[in-house]
Structure formats: C-alpha cells, structure tokens
Design a protein around this motif. Structure first.
Motif, PDB file in Angstrom:
ATOM      1  N   THR A  46      10.232  -1.703  -8.370  1.00  0.00           N
ATOM      2  CA  THR A  46      10.931  -2.916  -7.933  1.00  0.00           C
ATOM      3  C   THR A  46      10.579  -3.256  -6.492  1.00  0.00           C
ATOM      4  O   THR A  46      10.410  -4.434  -6.137  1.00  0.00           O
ATOM      5  CB  THR A  46      12.449  -2.723  -8.066  1.00  0.00           C
ATOM      6  OG1 THR A  46      12.767  -2.368  -9.412  1.00  0.00           O
ATOM      7  CG2 THR A  46      13.194  -3.994  -7.693  1.00  0.00           C
ATOM      8  N   ALA A  47      10.470  -2.236  -5.646  1.00  0.00           N
ATOM      9  CA  ALA A  47      10.126  -2.472  -4.246  1.00  0.00           C
ATOM     10  C   ALA A  47       8.731  -3.080  -4.110  1.00  0.00           C
ATOM     11  O   ALA A  47       8.497  -3.935  -3.244  1.00  0.00           O
ATOM     12  CB  ALA A  47      10.212  -1.166  -3.454  1.00  0.00           C
ATOM     13  N   ILE A  48       7.796  -2.664  -4.957  1.00  0.00           N
ATOM     14  CA  ILE A  48       6.458  -3.257  -4.934  1.00  0.00           C
ATOM     15  C   ILE A  48       6.543  -4.739  -5.294  1.00  0.00           C
ATOM     16  O   ILE A  48       5.926  -5.592  -4.650  1.00  0.00           O
ATOM     17  CB  ILE A  48       5.516  -2.518  -5.900  1.00  0.00           C
ATOM     18  CG1 ILE A  48       5.212  -1.115  -5.386  1.00  0.00           C
ATOM     19  CG2 ILE A  48       4.206  -3.284  -6.071  1.00  0.00           C
ATOM     20  CD1 ILE A  48       4.357  -0.287  -6.323  1.00  0.00           C
ATOM     21  N   ILE A  60       0.839  -1.201   0.000  1.00  0.00           N
ATOM     22  CA  ILE A  60       0.000   0.000   0.000  1.00  0.00           C
ATOM     23  C   ILE A  60       0.872   1.248   0.000  1.00  0.00           C
ATOM     24  O   ILE A  60       0.658   2.184  -0.784  1.00  0.00           O
ATOM     25  CB  ILE A  60      -0.934   0.004   1.219  1.00  0.00           C
ATOM     26  CG1 ILE A  60      -1.916  -1.175   1.141  1.00  0.00           C
ATOM     27  CG2 ILE A  60      -1.708   1.323   1.312  1.00  0.00           C
ATOM     28  CD1 ILE A  60      -2.687  -1.398   2.430  1.00  0.00           C
ATOM     29  N   TYR A  61       1.878   1.270   0.859  1.00  0.00           N
ATOM     30  CA  TYR A  61       2.751   2.437   0.991  1.00  0.00           C
ATOM     31  C   TYR A  61       3.480   2.738  -0.320  1.00  0.00           C
ATOM     32  O   TYR A  61       3.502   3.877  -0.802  1.00  0.00           O
ATOM     33  CB  TYR A  61       3.755   2.180   2.115  1.00  0.00           C
ATOM     34  CG  TYR A  61       4.819   3.235   2.270  1.00  0.00           C
ATOM     35  CD1 TYR A  61       4.507   4.515   2.732  1.00  0.00           C
ATOM     36  CD2 TYR A  61       6.146   2.956   1.962  1.00  0.00           C
ATOM     37  CE1 TYR A  61       5.485   5.482   2.878  1.00  0.00           C
ATOM     38  CE2 TYR A  61       7.134   3.917   2.102  1.00  0.00           C
ATOM     39  CZ  TYR A  61       6.796   5.175   2.562  1.00  0.00           C
ATOM     40  OH  TYR A  61       7.765   6.128   2.697  1.00  0.00           O
ATOM     41  N   LEU A  62       4.055   1.691  -0.943  1.00  0.00           N
ATOM     42  CA  LEU A  62       4.815   1.896  -2.169  1.00  0.00           C
ATOM     43  C   LEU A  62       3.903   2.208  -3.345  1.00  0.00           C
ATOM     44  O   LEU A  62       4.265   3.012  -4.220  1.00  0.00           O
ATOM     45  CB  LEU A  62       5.663   0.656  -2.464  1.00  0.00           C
ATOM     46  CG  LEU A  62       6.786   0.384  -1.453  1.00  0.00           C
ATOM     47  CD1 LEU A  62       7.428  -0.966  -1.720  1.00  0.00           C
ATOM     48  CD2 LEU A  62       7.824   1.487  -1.497  1.00  0.00           C
ATOM     49  N   ALA A  63       2.729   1.574  -3.389  1.00  0.00           N
ATOM     50  CA  ALA A  63       1.788   1.863  -4.473  1.00  0.00           C
ATOM     51  C   ALA A  63       1.312   3.308  -4.405  1.00  0.00           C
ATOM     52  O   ALA A  63       1.190   3.986  -5.432  1.00  0.00           O
ATOM     53  CB  ALA A  63       0.599   0.906  -4.411  1.00  0.00           C
ATOM     54  N   LEU A  64       1.057   3.820  -3.204  1.00  0.00           N
ATOM     55  CA  LEU A  64       0.662   5.222  -3.055  1.00  0.00           C
ATOM     56  C   LEU A  64       1.796   6.149  -3.491  1.00  0.00           C
ATOM     57  O   LEU A  64       1.550   7.239  -4.022  1.00  0.00           O
ATOM     58  CB  LEU A  64       0.268   5.508  -1.599  1.00  0.00           C
ATOM     59  CG  LEU A  64      -1.027   4.851  -1.117  1.00  0.00           C
ATOM     60  CD1 LEU A  64      -1.264   5.165   0.359  1.00  0.00           C
ATOM     61  CD2 LEU A  64      -2.220   5.310  -1.951  1.00  0.00           C
ATOM     62  N   VAL A  97      -3.871  -1.192  -8.774  1.00  0.00           N
ATOM     63  CA  VAL A  97      -4.171  -2.615  -8.548  1.00  0.00           C
ATOM     64  C   VAL A  97      -3.338  -3.150  -7.393  1.00  0.00           C
ATOM     65  O   VAL A  97      -3.831  -3.893  -6.540  1.00  0.00           O
ATOM     66  CB  VAL A  97      -3.895  -3.427  -9.831  1.00  0.00           C
ATOM     67  CG1 VAL A  97      -3.985  -4.928  -9.551  1.00  0.00           C
ATOM     68  CG2 VAL A  97      -4.897  -3.050 -10.925  1.00  0.00           C
ATOM     69  N   MET A  98      -2.049  -2.756  -7.340  1.00  0.00           N
ATOM     70  CA  MET A  98      -1.187  -3.234  -6.266  1.00  0.00           C
ATOM     71  C   MET A  98      -1.623  -2.658  -4.926  1.00  0.00           C
ATOM     72  O   MET A  98      -1.485  -3.325  -3.889  1.00  0.00           O
ATOM     73  CB  MET A  98       0.265  -2.847  -6.552  1.00  0.00           C
ATOM     74  CG  MET A  98       0.881  -3.548  -7.757  1.00  0.00           C
ATOM     75  SD  MET A  98       0.809  -5.354  -7.660  1.00  0.00           S
ATOM     76  CE  MET A  98       1.885  -5.662  -6.273  1.00  0.00           C
ATOM     77  N   ALA A  99      -2.151  -1.436  -4.925  1.00  0.00           N
ATOM     78  CA  ALA A  99      -2.665  -0.867  -3.678  1.00  0.00           C
ATOM     79  C   ALA A  99      -3.859  -1.684  -3.176  1.00  0.00           C
ATOM     80  O   ALA A  99      -3.969  -1.990  -1.982  1.00  0.00           O
ATOM     81  CB  ALA A  99      -3.066   0.591  -3.885  1.00  0.00           C
ATOM     82  N   ILE A 100      -4.752  -2.057  -4.111  1.00  0.00           N
ATOM     83  CA  ILE A 100      -5.910  -2.884  -3.739  1.00  0.00           C
ATOM     84  C   ILE A 100      -5.452  -4.251  -3.247  1.00  0.00           C
ATOM     85  O   ILE A 100      -5.948  -4.770  -2.231  1.00  0.00           O
ATOM     86  CB  ILE A 100      -6.859  -3.033  -4.939  1.00  0.00           C
ATOM     87  CG1 ILE A 100      -7.473  -1.673  -5.299  1.00  0.00           C
ATOM     88  CG2 ILE A 100      -7.961  -4.049  -4.638  1.00  0.00           C
ATOM     89  CD1 ILE A 100      -8.273  -1.682  -6.582  1.00  0.00           C
ATOM     90  N   LEU A 101      -4.467  -4.850  -3.957  1.00  0.00           N
ATOM     91  CA  LEU A 101      -3.933  -6.141  -3.532  1.00  0.00           C
ATOM     92  C   LEU A 101      -3.285  -6.024  -2.159  1.00  0.00           C
ATOM     93  O   LEU A 101      -3.393  -6.929  -1.327  1.00  0.00           O
ATOM     94  CB  LEU A 101      -2.911  -6.641  -4.557  1.00  0.00           C
ATOM     95  CG  LEU A 101      -2.218  -7.972  -4.244  1.00  0.00           C
ATOM     96  CD1 LEU A 101      -3.244  -9.084  -4.095  1.00  0.00           C
ATOM     97  CD2 LEU A 101      -1.209  -8.320  -5.328  1.00  0.00           C
ATOM     98  N   GLY A 102      -2.623  -4.892  -1.905  1.00  0.00           N
ATOM     99  CA  GLY A 102      -2.022  -4.678  -0.590  1.00  0.00           C
ATOM    100  C   GLY A 102      -3.069  -4.615   0.506  1.00  0.00           C
ATOM    101  O   GLY A 102      -2.886  -5.182   1.586  1.00  0.00           O
TER     102      GLY A 102
END
Length: 251
Positions: A138-140, A84-88, A190-195
C-alpha cells in the motif's frame, strides 16, 4: 489512464501479499454458517474506501508542494526515493519498519466493538479501520499517488483496493497456484525501476543530470498539469507539453 491501470495491476499482482496480510483478519471475523459472501465484499470495499481517502490525502500534500510552492522536481525526487526504499523492502533486500497504528488504544477499542457486533454490515467499517494498518504494498501505491492529480490518486487507490477483491473473496486458492507472491516480487522490481526513473526525472528537472530514458512514459505517469490551475493548467516553472522544458525550469 496509464496511472489508473498501474494502480489496478499493482493491487491484483499483490493479491497474494493481501492474502497473507489480511487473511488472519478475514478468518478472525468469519463465523461459520453466519457469514455471507457479501460480508467479504464489504470488507474489501471498506479497505478500498480507506485507500481512496489515503490517496486523496497524499495527493493533496503533493499538490501543495508542486502547485503552491513550485516544488515539482523535489516531489519527484522524494517519491522516487520512497518507491525505491519500499520496493527493496518488498523484495526483502531491506528491513523496513512502518508506524504501527494498531497499538493505539482507541483504535483497538473500535476494532473490538466491531468484532463483537452482529450487524450484517459490520465488515465494511471493519475494513475501513484495518485498511489503515501499514502495508509495504500500500505504501508503494501511495508513493505513486503522491505525484498524481487528486482525482487520479483517489480513484487509483480505490481501484488498487478493488483489484485485491478476487483473491480475497473467492480466488485465494487459484492465486496461490499461480504463485502470485513471485509475481509480486517481479512487480516490486518494476516499482524499484520506476522509482529510479522518477528520481532521475526529478534530478533532471533540478538541472543535475541529463533526461532519463522513457521520459515520455514518465510524463504520462507523473503528469505536470493541474486541472483548473492558472497558466493554462501547467505548474509553475513548467512549459506546455508541446514546448521543450529547460533544465532549470523547475525547482
């Protein structure tokens, strides 16, 4: 396999970001009339090798938490928060600051020697070193790799790097026309939602909340079994998939 596809899609969709991030490095090592097409391929393979190594390391750390200490739920909570943090940050809703390895003097010295080299294969080690430079995308991918078995995380991170090759080697202009940076923002969403769902799953396994939606999909993305592990390959506190887990079956 679903996790491998997700790594590859994340790398391909994020190709526009890679052009912006690694484009200056590619321009700096390119010498007019002296660089062949394979030098760019070697550079991409070098980055992919580093990503695979990083995937192995973070997955090994995750396996220690979930296999030896039985902290599967806590790992899911941690991975969800990081995603969530990295996606934001990718969505530019937060300002994130990653550690800067490029300021380390031995690292700078090694890069300088490779830039000055005339060896045809120099772009491969150059890619391996530059692959360590912190990158939000990459961090995500690494935050997802943390919850995967070691083999899946290693291969997945290598595929993540390979998926950026088309843009880096020959399709940069086409990628820009397709407005991949906008698609990259969609992928970050999408990665934020997955997080959020991963965090929810971890909190559920701690017994704090009810099961999240799409639990079956999350179980495929974040497998709970370890190859060669005792107790039938299932982590401590986790029943086999055909049984219903209890809310307090994990710590």
């Amino acid at each position: 396999m679903l996790s491998l596809y997700l790594f590859a899609v994340l790398g391909f969709v994020g190709s526009g970001h890679c052009i912006g991030m690694c484009g200056p490095f590619v321009m700096s090592y390119t010498r007019p009339g002296r660089n062949r097409w394979y030098s760019h391929v070697l550079y991409g393979l070098g980055r992919s090798t580093t990503y695979a190594l990083m995937g192995l390391i973070v997955s090994s750390f995750g396996q220690v938490l979930q296999g030896w200490l039985g902290l599967r739920a806590s790992l899911l909570v941690l991975a969800g928060i990081v995603m969530i943090y990295l996606a934001l940050g990718q969505l530019r809703l937060l300002r994130i600051k990653l550690p800067a390895i490029q300021n380390w003097r031995p690292y700078q010295t090694s890069l300088g020697r490779l830039y000055a080299s005339d060896r045809w294969y120099r772009t491969y080690p150059l890619g391996t070193l530059l692959g360590f430079i912190p990158c939000g995308l990459t961090a995500i991918a690494l935050s997802l790799a943390m919850t995967q078995p070691i083999a899946i995380a290693t291969v997945g991170m290598f595929l993540f790097g390979l998926a950026t090759l088309p843009a880096m080697v020959g399709f940069g202009l086409l990628i820009q026309r397709l407005k991949v940076p906008r698609l990259e923002r969609y992928m970050a969403g999408v990665m934020a939602i997955l997080g959020v769902l991963t965090l929810w799953m971890g909190m559920h396994r701690l017994g704090w909340v009810s099961p999240p939606p799409q639990s079956a999909l999350l179980m495929r993305l974040h497998p709970t079994s370890l190859p060669g592990a005792p107790n039938g390959g299932h982590l401590p506190g986790h029943p086999p998939h055909h049984q219903s887990p209890t809310p307090h079956g994990d710590r």
